[in-house]
Design a protein around this motif. Structure first.
Motif: not given
Length: 710
Positions: A300, A304, A331, A373
């Motif tokens: 991810f 991120i 998140t 995400l």
């Protein structure tokens, strides 16, 4: 009196106000949910039905996999009252107790419930994503989430599928609240999290993150919002624990009034011994954290980097909090808190068992929230994404890109992703070529995002994620389907379940060298009283040490010599043996003793001897070398005198007191005799001794006799 009435009236008004608020909130949510789902209902329903059927087909006839977890959850949900559970997941245990109605098919019924709850999370993932993207993209996210490797949890007798549903129900609800929401709305959020904690207490681990999120979204440009923010947080926390403890008490009585339960409390207490222990945990946790950072960065990278970049703008901005900002902050807060707790947990149990190492990546403690995400990645496709300048995107992306390159270089060594702990990473790394290709695409998506945030998001969502889900899920399914073929522990457990009665299973001891395999055999037996013992590979089990109350031994592997016991069932890879036990409380012993003389009728404690001799003729020859383990007591003038026991031409002596005790008498039976005889030194009746009118000539009170090969 007036003051009391005013207080009572105020309390009633508060309750009524709360009821109205909650009712209005629920009606509003129901209306929004219905209108949104109705627009795509047919397509959505068809797709969900296909996923539902596909998962059921995939799980069909797969043998149990995760041990000891599946055994523990099955035992506490089906075989014991909730008050006896050491894990306080009482809502999960109560719901899955209905699998008892399926008889021996309880695992299949549990899998149906798993798939049902897992698929039921899709509408809430979709509705959460709709707050940041279009219907089409939200649908893609919902189905990518269901098709990912996390769906492997639907094959296990574990709470992960219900936990997945409870988390997304809670997340969908909480992300609808903002600085205009009152304390009653946040209280309802607390109720949902409290119920989730009764599925798995791990929900409490992200409670601090949610509290920080409440304070963040409560910001306003004007007015005394700080006091209201803390009031909201207080009500939220209060209702989390109120719900957990109230429902826990309702389901499990006083035992339900617990936060983490005996099992997790013992793990927590083991981490708080002394300063040296703290230092050790910190060092080990840092190394484990490195593994989780590598894993998340690989899979991810782009979202991120976007979250890190946008977090600077969110914290410094004084403007009203936007929807994509809320989702991004939520998140990050949840992910960070859960990864830290996971690292601490892994460090605390490292080296405590054969499978507990610091190289394990317990991603299952947070992988249920990973679709968030995807949602924050797609938020950049909205009209007003928070992208920042190219310079700041490059600064945020640089450490993530370096982490990807390092992960590719090391191939994540020494970390060991597994099917159960980290299915996403396991599938991602199963094939070396696929691993390098997917890692490269992830790196390219990150690089494209630096140059053009919107293009990078599309690259990630439309290319990387479908490929990642396809390949990782394919490899995970292949590994999971290997459990279609039973191993020796499966076969042994199934054989014992089919061959023995429930009473005999309760007196069964399983021995073997594989701890997880032994739990699996125990799972099939479906008994709370059957037990196991782990012994080293290549060693023989000493039958003389079999626990009191056990009659059957299921030895998996070469741990018992053939023909060692009178009643033996040697199979391919395992042996089911029966220790010869004569329970004198029973009226007969079919298949064990063919003839007996010199015994009175059975009583609640056992039998008296009658006369000068007791003879027991067994159905099969006694072992060549064996021990008689006798539980008995002497009567009257026989106390302290020599009793004689004969096997073939060999005689041994022993003494007994007036209270029950155990005597062990060893024999060498070279003639393979089948009879044991006892000589009573001084038979006497209670009438002769003036004790009662009983005229039977008594001498010894037999309770139990065991024949243990040596």
């Amino acid at each position: 009196m007036m003051e009391s009435e005013e207080m009572s009236f105020g309390s009633i008004s508060c309750v009524v106000s709360m009821q109205k608020t909650l009712r209005g909130c629920v009606l509003k949510i129901k209306s929004n949910l219905s209108s949104e789902i109705r627009k795509n209902f047919l397509t959505f329903a068809v797709c969900l039905s296909i996923v539902f059927a596909a998962l059921l087909f995939r799980n069909w006839n797969i043998y149990p996999t995760v041990f000891a977890d599946e055994y523990i959850y099955s035992k506490f949900s089906r075989l014991l009252p909730l008050s006896d559970s050491t894990i306080p997941g009482y809502v999960y245990l109560a719901i899955y107790s209905i699998t008892n109605t399926c008889g021996d098919g309880f695992l299949s019924c549990a899998r149906i419930l798993n798939v049902l709850f897992f698929v039921a999370a899709a509408p809430f993932i979709y509705l959460t994503a709709r707050r940041a993207c279009t219907r089409g993209i939200a649908s893609v996210i919902a189905f990518l989430s269901l098709l990912g490797p996390i769906n492997s949890y639907t094959a296990y007798y574990m709470p992960e599928a219900l936990y997945f549903f409870s988390f997304w129900l809670f997340t969908w609800f909480v992300l609808q609240l903002d600085n205009s929401s009152d304390s009653m709305a946040w209280s309802l959020g607390g109720i949902l999290l409290g119920l989730s904690a009764l599925v798995k207490p791990h929900s409490l681990f992200f409670l601090p993150a949610v509290v920080i999120y409440i304070l963040y979204v409560s910001r306003k440009n004007g007015g005394d919002w700080i006091l209201q923010a803390f009031r909201n947080a207080f009500f939220f926390i209060a209702f989390v624990f109120f719900t957990k403890l109230l429902f826990g008490y309702f389901l499990a009585g006083k035992s339900g009034i617990t936060i983490f339960g005996p099992m997790y409390s013992s793990v927590a207490s083991s981490t708080t011994s002394n300063f040296q222990r703290y230092l050790e945990l910190f060092n080990v946790s840092a190394e484990i954290l490195k593994g989780h950072v590598l894993a998340i960065s690989l899979m991810f990278a782009m979202p991120i980097a976007f979250a890190i970049n946008s977090s600077f703008n969110m914290i410094s901005s004084k403007a009203e909090v936007k929807t994509d900002q809320k989702i991004t902050f939520y998140t990050l807060a949840i992910l960070a808190s859960l990864i830290l707790v996971t690292c601490l947990f892994t460090a605390s149990v490292a080296n405590t068992g054969p499978y507990e190492t610091a190289a394990r990546l317990h991603m299952r403690y947070y992988n249920f929230m990973l679709p968030l995400l995807l949602i924050i990645a797609t938020s950049q496709l909205s009209l007003e994404p928070i992208n920042g300048t190219l310079k700041w995107r490059a600064i945020a992306a640089f450490p993530i890109g370096a982490t990807i390159l390092y992960a590719v270089y090391t191939h994540l060594m020494p970390y060991t992703p597994s099917l159960v702990d980290s299915p996403e990473l396991r599938g991602f790394t199963s094939n070396s070529t696929v691993f390098h290709v997917l890692s490269g695409i992830s790196f390219v998506a990150l690089a494209v995002w630096i140059y053009d945030a919107r293009a990078g998001a599309k690259f990630f969502i439309y290319l990387f994620m479908p490929l990642s889900v396809f390949f990782s899920t394919t490899y995970v399914n292949q590994e999971l389907r290997q459990r279609l073929i039973p191993d020796v522990y499966d076969k042994a457990g199934i054989f014992a379940k089919q061959h023995l009665s429930n009473e005999e299973i309760s007196k069964l001891l399983i021995v073997g060298s594989d701890l997880s395999g032994l739990f699996r055999s125990l799972f099939y037996l479906d008994s709370t009283q059957a037990s196991f013992e782990v012994i080293p590979e290549g060693t023989s089990y000493e039958l003389s040490k079999i626990p009191v109350g056990k009659e059957w031994v299921l030895a998996i592997g070469d741990h018992l010599s053939r023909k060692e016991m009178p009643l033996q069932f040697p199979m391919n890879g395992f042996t089911l043996d029966r220790i010869v036990i004569v329970d004198f409380k029973k009226s007969s012993w079919p298949g064990v003793i063919t003839k007996s003389r010199g015994l009175c009728s059975a009583e609640g404690w056992g039998r008296w001897s009658a006369g000068e001799t007791v003879a027991l003729e067994f159905a099969m020859p006694l072992p060549e070398k064996f021990a008689i383990q006798l539980v008995a007591r002497a009567f009257g003038p026989n106390v302290g005198k020599e009793f004689m026991v004969h096997v073939g031409g060999i005689t041994k002596n022993f003494k007994l007191n007036a209270s029950h005790e155990r005597r062990v008498i060893e024999f060498v039976n070279s003639q393979k005799d089948k009879t044991i005889k006892f000589d009573i030194p001084s038979p006497a009746s209670p009438k002769d001794l003036g004790l009662s009118a009983d005229e039977r000539k008594l001498g010894i009170a037999f309770t139990e006799l065991r024949i243990v090969p040596l």
